[in-house]
Write an enzyme that holds these catalytic residues in place. Structure first.
Site, PDB file in Angstrom:
ATOM      1  N   TRP A 116       0.835  -1.269   0.016  1.00  0.00           N
ATOM      2  CA  TRP A 116      -0.136  -0.051  -0.198  1.00  0.00           C
ATOM      3  C   TRP A 116       0.744   1.214   0.001  1.00  0.00           C
ATOM      4  O   TRP A 116       0.289   2.371  -0.334  1.00  0.00           O
ATOM      5  CB  TRP A 116      -0.854   0.080   1.270  1.00  0.00           C
ATOM      6  N   ASN A 117       2.127   1.161   0.498  1.00  0.00           N
ATOM      7  CA  ASN A 117       2.732   2.524   0.539  1.00  0.00           C
ATOM      8  C   ASN A 117       3.271   3.122  -0.794  1.00  0.00           C
ATOM      9  O   ASN A 117       3.447   4.266  -0.831  1.00  0.00           O
ATOM     10  CB  ASN A 117       4.094   2.287   1.544  1.00  0.00           C
TER      11      ASN A 117
ATOM     12  N   LYS B 263      -2.836  -8.669  -6.873  1.00  0.00           N
ATOM     13  CA  LYS B 263      -3.477  -7.997  -5.585  1.00  0.00           C
ATOM     14  C   LYS B 263      -3.103  -6.654  -4.856  1.00  0.00           C
ATOM     15  O   LYS B 263      -2.125  -6.977  -4.126  1.00  0.00           O
ATOM     16  CB  LYS B 263      -3.734  -9.015  -4.310  1.00  0.00           C
TER      17      LYS B 263
ATOM     18  N   GLY C 187       6.180  -6.576   0.899  1.00  0.00           N
ATOM     19  CA  GLY C 187       5.630  -6.240   2.046  1.00  0.00           C
ATOM     20  C   GLY C 187       6.584  -6.735   3.314  1.00  0.00           C
ATOM     21  O   GLY C 187       7.664  -6.526   3.314  1.00  0.00           O
ATOM     22  N   SER C 188       5.764  -7.156   4.392  1.00  0.00           N
ATOM     23  CA  SER C 188       6.639  -7.214   5.626  1.00  0.00           C
ATOM     24  C   SER C 188       7.302  -8.551   5.618  1.00  0.00           C
ATOM     25  O   SER C 188       7.056  -9.435   4.882  1.00  0.00           O
ATOM     26  CB  SER C 188       5.572  -7.220   6.792  1.00  0.00           C
TER      27      SER C 188
ATOM     28  N   GLU D 133      10.336  -8.716  -1.599  1.00  0.00           N
ATOM     29  CA  GLU D 133      11.137  -7.667  -1.201  1.00  0.00           C
ATOM     30  C   GLU D 133      10.616  -7.408   0.135  1.00  0.00           C
ATOM     31  O   GLU D 133       9.164  -6.965   0.131  1.00  0.00           O
ATOM     32  CB  GLU D 133      10.961  -6.423  -1.925  1.00  0.00           C
TER      33      GLU D 133
ATOM     34  N   CYS E 252      10.151   1.337   2.394  1.00  0.00           N
ATOM     35  CA  CYS E 252      10.921   0.081   3.110  1.00  0.00           C
ATOM     36  C   CYS E 252      12.420   0.560   3.005  1.00  0.00           C
ATOM     37  O   CYS E 252      13.275  -0.375   3.688  1.00  0.00           O
ATOM     38  CB  CYS E 252      10.666  -1.148   2.234  1.00  0.00           C
TER      39      CYS E 252
ATOM     40  N   GLU F 244      11.022  -2.521  12.811  1.00  0.00           N
ATOM     41  CA  GLU F 244      10.754  -1.606  11.738  1.00  0.00           C
ATOM     42  C   GLU F 244       9.378  -0.697  12.166  1.00  0.00           C
ATOM     43  O   GLU F 244       8.414  -1.523  12.458  1.00  0.00           O
ATOM     44  CB  GLU F 244      10.475  -2.247  10.632  1.00  0.00           C
TER      45      GLU F 244
END
Length: 526
Positions: free
Chosen positions: A166-167, A190, A241-242, A263, A297, A395
């Site tokens: 989303w970022n 997605k 993502g995470s 990533e 990130c 993080e």
């Protein structure tokens, strides 16, 4: 001194035309039974309503993508890249429209939305220019020179399941999807529900530019509902993502031995050497730390400043941070925008409050700003952060940076590497050659000298990704396209088989082959 604000021009600018929203919503792969309303982070007011996808919708999307992929892969590479060559010009012509969408769905400042726009334009153009060369059959050296002829072929994986964050929804969706499509794959994508509009916009644009409609399917929904069919039907999985999410995906695809690239998170260090230019470094730190309100990130969350420069650098950085302009306007005046999700505001607040409670010192920021918008948080600098605080090792993914003083180069490199992450790092020095030697000792996939992140990330000819728990695989460079292919070796044998010819026995054959090893080494054939 309170962080200054930039007033917006008016509430009307935080809306999108209904005709545009309806057109974009039509590209969601959904039966339309349920919808979701997306708010804009700037105000919390409704921005758009789009259909939700069900698990059955995801499976149907894969069926359509798989059928379309066969015809798409059969096209010459030169035909497959044409929509992406046209995309560069179309993006230039419609820049303001997509910048508005990115800002309204993410809450970021326009100058940071511009980075997404530039990334999509330049990265897709990079691959459109090079896909033909990267994908063409290559001759490789055979086992027996002149007698064994070898070709390396590249085939598309099939249908790629791609999960974008989303970022940076526009950039981290399209810049991976473009090479996947150019390689001959179809994609089921997605995006995050909150930030799906920019992906729908570029899909709409590419279809108008000649991309077959079904080769890029977009599904929107909760991972609990559509995550399993998205992963289970993919021939390759790409995820940004995470770290926690990446581990879950790796476990999910392991039984099928499906390849993937991830990533993931970072706790990225910035090292300020004793000879660094104070003004340049302080201004560079603003971008390195607070781009997209720290929701990046590869942004900096740990800053190590040499003791010889600390008392000059930290006050100047603090002054600049306190003077940063926050705002919700669809223009370039604001230096930082909003957080995107309420959960990010909660995480940032929790990390800072816990650190302060346990002894950290706030140099700048340290508080939410609901007077600007519901998800704003001031850019924050902290000192006296220790290893017992969540802010130290975890993080934060927000506009918060911990500053540490150091004395010795070996010490600071050890501290920079003392993390399970290894995504990005930054070194600031007037001696670039020395900076490169320091960079080579840092365990991170990218290291920037006299820049926070952009120099490495935007150099598309070079791979980008993480070491340790910051990821698997790379985007950008040749690998950023070739990872979406299956490599095949085709070898043909001529004149002589790989066994003794005629009546020659194996003893003689072994002697001849042994002597040929010596000869080939001497002649540098092998």
């Amino acid at each position: 001194m309170a962080t200054p604000t930039v007033p917006a021009r008016g509430a009307a600018e935080h809306r999108l035309p209904e005709t545009l929203i309806d057109r974009l919503a039509s590209h969601v792969s959904s039966g339309g039974a349920e919808t979701v309303t997306i708010p804009t982070p700037f105000t919390g007011e409704d921005l758009a309503t789009v259909p939700l996808s069900s698990a059955d919708d995801v499976r149907a999307a894969y069926e359509r993508a798989r059928a379309a992929q066969r015809a798409w892969a059969a096209k010459p590479v030169g035909e497959r890249v044409k929509p992406f060559l046209r995309l560069a010009d179309a993006l230039v012509a419609r820049r303001e429209e997509i910048l508005d969408i990115i800002q309204l769905e993410t809450g970021k400042a326009r100058r940071h939305a511009l980075e997404e726009y530039l990334d999509v334009a330049l990265c897709s153009l990079y691959y459109a220019r090079r896909a033909g060369r990267l994908l063409k059959p290559r001759r490789r050296q055979g086992m027996m020179p002149g007698l064994t002829r070898v070709q390396e072929l590249r085939h598309p994986k099939g249908v790629v399941g791609l999960i974008a964050p989303w970022n940076y929804p526009f950039a981290l969706g399209t810049s991976d999807i473009a090479p996947a499509l150019m390689a001959g794959n179809a994609v089921v994508h997605k995006p995050d529900t909150q930030t799906c509009l920019s992906s729908l916009w570029v899909l709409d644009l590419l279809v108008a530019l000649g991309l077959p409609r079904d080769v890029w399917q977009i599904v929107v929904g909760d991972p609990a509902e559509i995550g399993d069919p998205l992963i289970e039907n993919a021939d390759y999985v790409s995820f940004t993502g995470s770290t926690r999410g990446g581990k879950a995906i790796a476990a999910k695809v392991a039984p099928r031995l499906v390849a993937y690239s991830l990533e993931l998170g970072g706790k990225n260090p910035m090292i300020v050497m004793p000879d660094a230019d104070v003004e340049r470094t302080a201004r560079g730190a603003i971008r390195a730390c607070f781009t997209n309100a720290g929701q990046l990130c590869i942004s900096i969350e740990r800053m190590y400043v040499h003791e010889d420069i600390y008392d000059r650098f930290v006050p100047r950085l603090t002054e600049l941070v306190k003077g940063m302009r926050l705002g919700t306007g669809l223009d370039f005046d604001a230096e930082m925008g909003s957080l995107t999700h309420a959960r990010q505001l909660e995480a940032v607040t929790r990390h800072v409050d816990q650190a302060v409670k346990e002894g950290a010192t706030v140099l700048a920021g340290g508080r939410a700003r609901p007077d600007i918008g519901p998800l704003f948080y001031e850019p924050t600098l902290l000192t006296d952060v220790n290893g017992d605080m969540d802010l130290c090792a975890s993080e934060t993914f927000g506009p918060v940076v911990a500053i540490y003083k150091y004395r010795d180069e070996d010490e600071v490199i050890a501290r920079a590497n003392d993390t399970p992450y290894g995504l990005n790092a930054s070194v600031w020095t007037k001696d670039v050659a020395h900076g490169r030697r320091v960079a080579a000792r840092i365990q991170a996939g990218t290291v920037n000298i006299n820049d926070g992140y952009g120099a490495a990330y935007a150099s598309y000819d070079s791979p980008m990704g993480g070491m340790k728990q910051s990821g698997v695989g790379r985007r950008h460079g040749a690998e950023g396209l070739l990872k979406f292919t299956e490599v095949q070796t085709v070898a043909s044998q001529h004149l002589m088989d790989l066994e003794p010819p005629g009546s020659i026995g194996f003893d003689t054959f072994a002697d001849v082959m042994s002597k040929s090893i010596t000869l080939m080494k001497k002649l540098r054939i092998k």
